[in-house]
Design an enzyme around this catalytic site. Structure first.
Site, PDB file in Angstrom:
ATOM      1  N   TYR A 150       0.869  -1.153   0.088  1.00 19.22           N
ATOM      2  CA  TYR A 150       0.174  -0.070   0.197  1.00 19.22           C
ATOM      3  C   TYR A 150       0.683   1.383   0.105  1.00 19.22           C
ATOM      4  CZ  TYR A 150      -3.912   3.216   1.180  1.00 19.22           C
ATOM      5  OH  TYR A 150      -4.765   4.213   1.420  1.00 19.22           O
ATOM      6  N   LYS A 154       1.097   4.127  -2.878  1.00 18.18           N
ATOM      7  CA  LYS A 154       0.701   5.469  -2.848  1.00 18.18           C
ATOM      8  C   LYS A 154       2.229   6.278  -3.032  1.00 18.18           C
ATOM      9  CE  LYS A 154      -3.499   4.981  -1.994  1.00 18.18           C
ATOM     10  NZ  LYS A 154      -4.305   5.291  -2.730  1.00 18.18           N
TER      11      LYS A 154
END
Length: 252
Positions: A150, A154
């Site tokens: 994750y 990002k």
């Protein structure tokens, strides 16, 4: 300051839940024609039932070719909010499986690139001075335990913001990121191994403002970046974190 999006057309991905849904509703209420994309039919159906003017689009952005075909059928847009993202499990860095890493990157990073490419090309061809807003995360700026895929997705999305801003600037198309802190969206609440109260308390302790962010607190920054109020803002990250990233102090 009021936002007026009358006559504007914006695509919001991941619009069925959480921040994406709140952004889609706010844009619709500000007079915008909203295309709401989600991979989940039930959440789209409920969104349109509540706000009939919103145009639903059922698609899974992890499938590059299928999503691209649907996006290419869209009319030229004034804005794009790349909000679609997934986070299903948490692994230590030494145990995180390759397939899970790829799954996260396919949606959170490649899906956003795919949408931005198609929408930006139409903006260029139609000479639209548009705005693209990528919903990133503080996890792309600072590291968090068990969030490897994750966080990488990002951090990559923030670089996508800068790269697209660089190359689309000459066409007067702006690209920015909004980087929320922990927000109790349905995605966060449904993590398979859960987020216990201690985890939430840890975030609050590290946040100078002393609380968890609300979904709607990410909406205003997105609308600002889509609007003419930010006409000279591009290539920037905008943390919405209650000061968390500024906190390097150790409580004694």
């Amino acid at each position: 300051m009021p936002f007026d999006f009358n006559g504007k057309k914006v695509l919001v991905t991941g619009a069925g839940k959480g921040i994406g849904r709140a952004v889609a509703i706010a844009l619709n209420e500000a007079g915008c024609k909203v295309y709401a994309l989600s991979r989940t039919k039930s959440t789209l159906d409920s969104l349109v039932a509540e706000h009939p003017k919103i145009v639903p689009m059922l698609a899974n952005l992890s499938n590059w070719d299928d999503a691209r075909r649907m996006l290419e059928d869209l009319e030229p847009l004034d804005g794009l909010v790349n909000n679609a993202g997934i986070l299903e499990e948490r692994y230590s860095v030494v145990d995180c499986p390759r397939d899970y890493i790829i799954k996260i990157l396919d949606t959170n990073l490649l899906g956003a690139i795919n949408c931005a490419q198609v929408v930006a090309k139409k903006m260029i061809d139609s000479k639209i001075k548009g705005s693209i807003v990528n919903i990133s995360s503080v996890a792309g700026i600072g590291s968090f335990y068990t969030y490897l895929p994750y966080s990488v997705s990002k951090a990559g999305l923030d670089m996508v913001t800068k790269q697209f801003a660089l190359e689309l600037g000459p066409y007067q198309i702006r690209v920015n990121s909004v980087n929320p802190t922990l927000v109790m969206t349905p995605m966060i609440s449904s993590l398979k191994d859960g987020l216990d109260l201690q985890y939430e308390k840890g975030f609050i302790a590290r946040t100078p403002m002393g609380r968890i962010a609300k979904v709607e607190e990410s909406v205003g920054p997105v609308l600002y970046l889509l609007s003419d109020y930010s006409s000279m803002v591009s290539g920037q990250m905008h943390p919405v974190d209650g000061g968390m990233l500024s906190n390097v102090a150790v409580k004694i």
